[in-house]
Design an enzyme around this catalytic site. Structure first.
Site, PDB file in Angstrom:
ATOM      1  N   ASN A   1       0.637  -1.143  -0.401  1.00 43.02           N
ATOM      2  CA  ASN A   1      -0.193  -0.180  -0.052  1.00 43.02           C
ATOM      3  C   ASN A   1       0.783   1.202   0.056  1.00 43.02           C
ATOM      4  OD1 ASN A   1      -1.738  -1.878   0.005  1.00 43.02           O
ATOM      5  ND2 ASN A   1      -2.584  -0.935   2.076  1.00 43.02           N
TER       6      ASN A   1
ATOM      7  N   TYR B   1       0.604   5.181   0.005  1.00 43.63           N
ATOM      8  CA  TYR B   1       0.086   6.825  -0.399  1.00 43.63           C
ATOM      9  C   TYR B   1       0.589   7.914  -0.336  1.00 43.63           C
ATOM     10  CZ  TYR B   1      -4.682   4.421   1.181  1.00 43.63           C
ATOM     11  OH  TYR B   1      -5.228   3.708   0.794  1.00 43.63           O
TER      12      TYR B   1
ATOM     13  N   GLU C   1      -3.540  -0.969  -2.430  1.00 40.53           N
ATOM     14  CA  GLU C   1      -4.230   0.440  -2.065  1.00 40.53           C
ATOM     15  C   GLU C   1      -3.425   1.592  -2.951  1.00 40.53           C
ATOM     16  OE1 GLU C   1      -5.364   1.196   2.016  1.00 40.53           O
ATOM     17  OE2 GLU C   1      -5.912  -1.202   2.124  1.00 40.53           O
TER      18      GLU C   1
HETATM   19  C1  FCB Z   1      -4.521   2.385   4.729  1.00 40.09           C
HETATM   20  C2  FCB Z   1      -5.707   1.642   5.022  1.00 40.09           C
HETATM   21  C3  FCB Z   1      -6.904   1.522   4.669  1.00 40.09           C
HETATM   22  C4  FCB Z   1      -7.066   2.890   4.427  1.00 40.09           C
HETATM   23  C5  FCB Z   1      -6.563   3.676   3.840  1.00 40.09           C
HETATM   24  C6  FCB Z   1      -6.448   5.484   3.465  1.00 40.09           C
HETATM   25  O1  FCB Z   1      -3.568   2.934   5.603  1.00 40.09           O
HETATM   26  O2  FCB Z   1      -5.000   0.261   4.942  1.00 40.09           O
HETATM   27  O3  FCB Z   1      -7.956   1.208   5.314  1.00 40.09           O
HETATM   28  O4  FCB Z   1      -7.245   3.699   5.274  1.00 40.09           O
HETATM   29  O5  FCB Z   1      -5.180   4.189   4.397  1.00 40.09           O
END
Ligand code: FCB
Length: 441
Positions: A281, A283, A342
């Site tokens: 994941n 971000y 993600e």
């Molecule tokens: C991640 C989580 C997910 C969501 C995103 C924005 O850390 O896994 O559930 O909240 O962030």
């Protein structure tokens, strides 16, 4: 087949918190405590997906996805976390899996996305070593029912964030503020993962993965103290979770973690049970400076000079390329194929008078990150899937309903779903992918 999907998590979308025999989770408890979430929001109703799942599968089908990552609520399947199975809870996921398959969408369940049964928290949660074995029993129960139709399983979602926010800093359920004493919660999650991999395979699962939240770590300066702090952060956020999994050992943490007294013989071999893919994941990157006085060996210096999301997170698409190529450089042949499980952004999406939602910044976010993923692949990283976070606007943990991450807008007063511009964009993008794939073969 490259997996193209969206991702969600049970507590963030399902609602129906008290229905059909579902037990209480730590998130039910936490969200109902005053002051824990913004405006006291809870996941009691969320997106009401437990009742509206047919509509949500239809939205995915309209998008042209071939995969969907969702999570199974442990307390829906085992109200007390162990023991008696709640058949109605398991039936829900059985129906969902069948509906997804009928729509040509591969179900990719995650077994633990932070909603631990409260009954297990009452015995210490992930600080208690027994929770690892109980997790494996739960994994076997679910796979016993679904593995005939579900090829790929994800054990844990982001054990780092669960440890850091839930056990170290008190920002998420279960709300403990243990700072570096939270480490056993990391180890027991990883041990639970290893035991679950074995249980899942025994129950017929063909492929198993774990999803880690990873971040490129940038030192705030080239000063020795900042470099040391950045190294400590990289260890605690990234390597603490990837090294034991892929190399069967913990990184050296002796400068700030005096003892690993929770570690027993054989644990590391269990944790390193081979997996078929590593979920990532991504971000944003993190910029780290020398520690201040709060008991942690680093301080967050904040990334500046980039656009930000509604959450205030910096938008750095190239960070995804940096992360992926960095993992390849660090783990080389020990790195399994990667799934981006993600990636996404929150925006203040407000419907226009005509009802449309022009989330052009989200489109730009997705375009940028998909290009960065392609670049990493061109540089030799084996990526096998990409899941956008998220299908729907949903309950964003401590931020409640204030952060909208969906490709589909949800009006939480009426539960009305409206596809945003990004949904339409992703659909066209996927169509183009299919065309190229068909011409290639
Ligand atoms: C991640 C989580 C997910 C969501 C995103 C924005 O850390 O896994 O559930 O909240 O962030």
């Amino acid at each position: 087949m490259f997996l193209w999907g969206t991702a969600t998590a049970a507590y963030q979308i399902e609602g129906a918190a008290r229905e059909d025999g579902r037990g209480v989770s730590i998130w039910d408890t936490f969200a109902h405590e005053p002051g824990r979430t913004r405006d006291g929001h809870t996941g009691d109703v969320a997106c009401d997906h437990y009742h509206r799942w047919r509509e949500d599968v239809a939205l995915m089908s309209g998008l042209g996805l071939n995969a969907y990552r969702f999570s199974i609520a442990w307390p829906r399947v085992l109200a007390q976390g162990r023991g008696e199975v709640n058949a109605r809870g398991l039936d829900f996921y059985d129906r969902l899996v069948d509906a997804l398959l009928a729509a040509g969408i591969q179900p990719v369940p995650t077994l633990f996305h932070w909603d631990l049964p409260q009954a297990l928290e009452d015995r210490g949660g992930w600080l208690n070593r027994d929770t690892a074995a109980v997790f494996a029993e739960y994994a076997a129960t679910v796979a016993g029912r679904l593995a005939d139709r579900v090829p790929l399983w994800i054990t844990l979602n982001e054990p780092f964030v669960h440890m850091a926010y839930g056990y170290a800093m008190g920002l998420h359920a279960p709300g403990h503020l243990l700072l570096t004493d939270a480490l056993p919660a990391a180890h027991h999650q990883l041990l639970g993962h290893g035991l679950a991999v074995q249980a899942l395979r025994a129950a017929g699962a063909r492929q198993v993965a774990l999803t880690n939240n990873c971040t490129p770590v940038w030192p705030a300066s080239q000063e020795e103290a900042d470099l040391r702090a950045a190294e400590a952060y990289d260890v605690l956020h990234n390597r603490l979770f990837n090294d034991p999994l892929l190399l069967g050992k913990y990184p050296d943490m002796s400068a700030y973690i005096p003892t690993l007294d929770f570690l027993r013989d054989g644990d590391l071999a269990t944790i390193a049970t081979p997996i078929d893919a590593l979920g990532i994941n991504y971000y944003n990157p993190t910029r780290i400076a020398a520690p201040t006085a709060d008991g942690l060996p680093f301080a967050d210096a904040g990334v500046t000079g980039f656009p930000t999301t509604a959450f205030g997170w910096p938008v750095v698409p190239d960070g995804l390329r940096e992360l992926l190529t960095g993992l390849k450089a660090r783990y080389d042949t020990a790195l399994p194929p990667i799934l981006i499980t993600e990636n996404g952004c929150s925006q203040d999406d407000v419907p226009a008078d005509d009802g449309t939602i022009e989330d052009t910044a989200r489109v730009a976010f997705l375009e940028g990150h998909l290009a960065a993923m392609r670049q990493a692949m061109a540089e030799g990283v084996d990526v096998r899937g990409y899941f956008a976070w998220s299908l729907l606007d949903n309950f964003e943990w401590a931020e409640g309903y204030h952060q909208r991450f969906g490709l589909v807008h949800v009006d939480f007063a009426t539960q009305r779903r409206t596809p945003k511009r990004s949904y339409h964009w992703f659909r066209e993008f996927l169509k183009a992918q299919n065309r190229t794939q068909n011409t290639d073969t």
